[in-house]
Design a protein around this motif. Structure first.
Motif, PDB file in Angstrom:
ATOM      1  N   TYR A   1       6.618  -3.747   6.460  1.00 27.79           N
ATOM      2  CA  TYR A   1       5.936  -3.356   5.222  1.00 27.79           C
ATOM      3  C   TYR A   1       5.591  -1.870   5.325  1.00 27.79           C
ATOM      4  CZ  TYR A   1       5.677  -8.388   4.766  1.00 27.79           C
ATOM      5  OH  TYR A   1       6.017  -9.718   4.709  1.00 27.79           O
ATOM      6  N   ASN A   2       4.816  -1.361   4.365  1.00 24.91           N
ATOM      7  CA  ASN A   2       4.537   0.075   4.333  1.00 24.91           C
ATOM      8  C   ASN A   2       3.865   0.577   5.606  1.00 24.91           C
ATOM      9  OD1 ASN A   2       5.611   0.249   1.758  1.00 24.91           O
ATOM     10  ND2 ASN A   2       3.637  -0.050   0.747  1.00 24.91           N
TER      11      ASN A   2
ATOM     12  N   HIS B   1      -9.071  -0.615   2.801  1.00 23.07           N
ATOM     13  CA  HIS B   1      -9.051  -1.658   1.765  1.00 23.07           C
ATOM     14  C   HIS B   1      -9.841  -2.882   2.200  1.00 23.07           C
ATOM     15  CE1 HIS B   1      -6.069   0.848  -0.158  1.00 23.07           C
ATOM     16  NE2 HIS B   1      -5.282   0.762   0.894  1.00 23.07           N
TER      17      HIS B   1
ATOM     18  N   TYR C   1      -9.921 -10.862  -1.568  1.00 18.84           N
ATOM     19  CA  TYR C   1      -8.702 -11.674  -1.528  1.00 18.84           C
ATOM     20  C   TYR C   1      -8.916 -12.927  -0.683  1.00 18.84           C
ATOM     21  CZ  TYR C   1      -3.814 -12.959  -0.704  1.00 18.84           C
ATOM     22  OH  TYR C   1      -2.627 -13.646  -0.619  1.00 18.84           O
TER      23      TYR C   1
ATOM     24  N   LYS D   1       2.633 -13.445   2.252  1.00 21.75           N
ATOM     25  CA  LYS D   1       2.006 -13.235   0.951  1.00 21.75           C
ATOM     26  C   LYS D   1       0.808 -12.304   1.074  1.00 21.75           C
ATOM     27  CE  LYS D   1      -0.009 -15.779  -2.954  1.00 21.75           C
ATOM     28  NZ  LYS D   1      -0.377 -17.133  -3.467  1.00 21.75           N
ATOM     29  N   THR D   2       0.023 -12.491   2.129  1.00 18.74           N
ATOM     30  CA  THR D   2      -1.171 -11.654   2.339  1.00 18.74           C
ATOM     31  C   THR D   2      -0.758 -10.225   2.684  1.00 18.74           C
ATOM     32  OG1 THR D   2      -2.371 -13.594   3.133  1.00 18.74           O
ATOM     33  CG2 THR D   2      -3.313 -11.442   3.644  1.00 18.74           C
TER      34      THR D   2
ATOM     35  N   GLU E   1       1.981  -8.712   1.794  1.00 21.41           N
ATOM     36  CA  GLU E   1       2.521  -8.099   0.569  1.00 21.41           C
ATOM     37  C   GLU E   1       1.384  -7.582  -0.308  1.00 21.41           C
ATOM     38  OE1 GLU E   1       4.892 -11.200  -1.075  1.00 21.41           O
ATOM     39  OE2 GLU E   1       6.679 -10.660   0.100  1.00 21.41           O
ATOM     40  N   PHE E   2       0.307  -8.372  -0.397  1.00 23.67           N
ATOM     41  CA  PHE E   2      -0.849  -7.938  -1.180  1.00 23.67           C
ATOM     42  C   PHE E   2      -1.485  -6.688  -0.537  1.00 23.67           C
ATOM     43  CE2 PHE E   2      -5.506  -7.911  -1.448  1.00 23.67           C
ATOM     44  CZ  PHE E   2      -5.682  -7.715  -2.804  1.00 23.67           C
TER      45      PHE E   2
ATOM     46  N   SER F   1      -0.211  -4.488   1.435  1.00 22.48           N
ATOM     47  CA  SER F   1       0.668  -3.318   1.375  1.00 22.48           C
ATOM     48  C   SER F   1       0.759  -2.728  -0.021  1.00 22.48           C
ATOM     49  CB  SER F   1       2.075  -3.705   1.861  1.00 22.48           C
ATOM     50  OG  SER F   1       2.040  -4.130   3.208  1.00 22.48           O
ATOM     51  N   SER F   2       0.362  -3.506  -1.033  1.00 25.88           N
ATOM     52  CA  SER F   2       0.429  -3.022  -2.416  1.00 25.88           C
ATOM     53  C   SER F   2      -0.811  -2.238  -2.812  1.00 25.88           C
ATOM     54  CB  SER F   2       0.612  -4.200  -3.374  1.00 25.88           C
ATOM     55  OG  SER F   2      -0.552  -5.025  -3.411  1.00 25.88           O
ATOM     56  N   LEU F   3      -1.852  -2.282  -1.982  1.00 21.82           N
ATOM     57  CA  LEU F   3      -3.112  -1.623  -2.329  1.00 21.82           C
ATOM     58  C   LEU F   3      -2.986  -0.105  -2.252  1.00 21.82           C
ATOM     59  CD1 LEU F   3      -5.524  -4.008  -0.391  1.00 21.82           C
ATOM     60  CD2 LEU F   3      -5.096  -3.938  -2.870  1.00 21.82           C
TER      61      LEU F   3
END
Length: 232
Positions: free
Chosen positions: A116-117, A201, A208, A224-225, A227-228, A230-232
């Motif tokens: 991920y990022n 975050h 969450y 899933k967690t 992905e959330f 990394s989207s912040l």
């Protein structure tokens, strides 16, 4: 280094491990190479072509496989002997087919499964024992003890200890999950450690977790967690 004894990491059935196969029973004091079939001892059906990447830029081709009893990648030499890799701290990474492994002193080799990022997800396949596992503090599994037979073992300080076990010991394959940050530092997959990886975050992650029950033994929920986060 040629290994003369067969080692089995004593890893508990903790909240961060999940079922990955049927239960296997072995006789106390037996040789694991004779007690378990090949497919129960190795991740791949055979030793596959792989590469060992050293930190100085050197790359070595070898036949490699991941040994569950050792918790490490092993190789086969020209004499067809199965050996443990030396100088693991000088190795940057290992690839077997499309898989990438990293070595950590207190965890052995872990396999990267997603990126991920700012974090990667890694997993470690293990053999868990029933009744003889040694629990570590802070809800972490014990990766520092190994046994040469099922009646005694040598701890992380090199001290022999007696193992309290029955005539037969039940084993199961498990997966333990980890986060690898941008510096490739390793964290056991937990709520608290995810916040450490994403400290900016913290508030959003706590919200969450209140709205979503995350089981860190479930890879789908972990993904899933991540992905959330990394989207912040």
């Amino acid at each position: 280094m040629r290994y003369l004894a067969i080692f089995l990491f004593l890893l508990p059935f903790c909240a961060n491990a999940q079922n990955a196969g049927d239960e296997m029973k072995v006789k106390n004091g037996s040789d694991i190479t004779k007690s378990l079939k090949y497919s129960d001892r190795f991740s791949y059906p055979s030793f596959l072509d792989g590469k060992v990447y050293f930190r100085n830029g050197r790359v070595v081709n070898a036949k490699l496989n991941y040994s569950l009893p050792h918790g490490e990648v092993q190789f086969v030499d020209a004499k067809k002997d199965t050996l443990i890799l030396n100088d693991k701290n000088f190795i940057d990474k290992i690839t077997i087919a499309a898989d990438t492994f990293y070595y950590y002193q207190h965890h052995g080799h872990v396999r990267k499964v997603a990126g991920y990022n700012r974090v990667s997800l890694a997993e470690k396949q293990i053999l868990g024992t029933n009744g003889v596992e040694r629990y570590a503090a802070y809800n972490q599994y014990s990766s520092t003890s190994a046994i040469s037979t099922y009646s005694s073992f040598v701890n992380s300080n090199g001290q022999p200890q007696t193992l309290e076990g029955s005539d037969r010991i039940a084993l199961k394959k498990r997966f333990v999950y980890f986060f690898l940050d941008q510096n490739r530092d390793i964290y056991l997959a937990t709520k608290g450690n995810l916040v450490k990886v994403f400290p900016r975050h913290k508030k959003a992650l706590h919200t969450y977790f209140k709205e979503n029950k995350v089981e860190f033994a479930n890879p789908e929920e972990i993904v899933k967690t991540l992905e959330f986060a990394s989207s912040l």
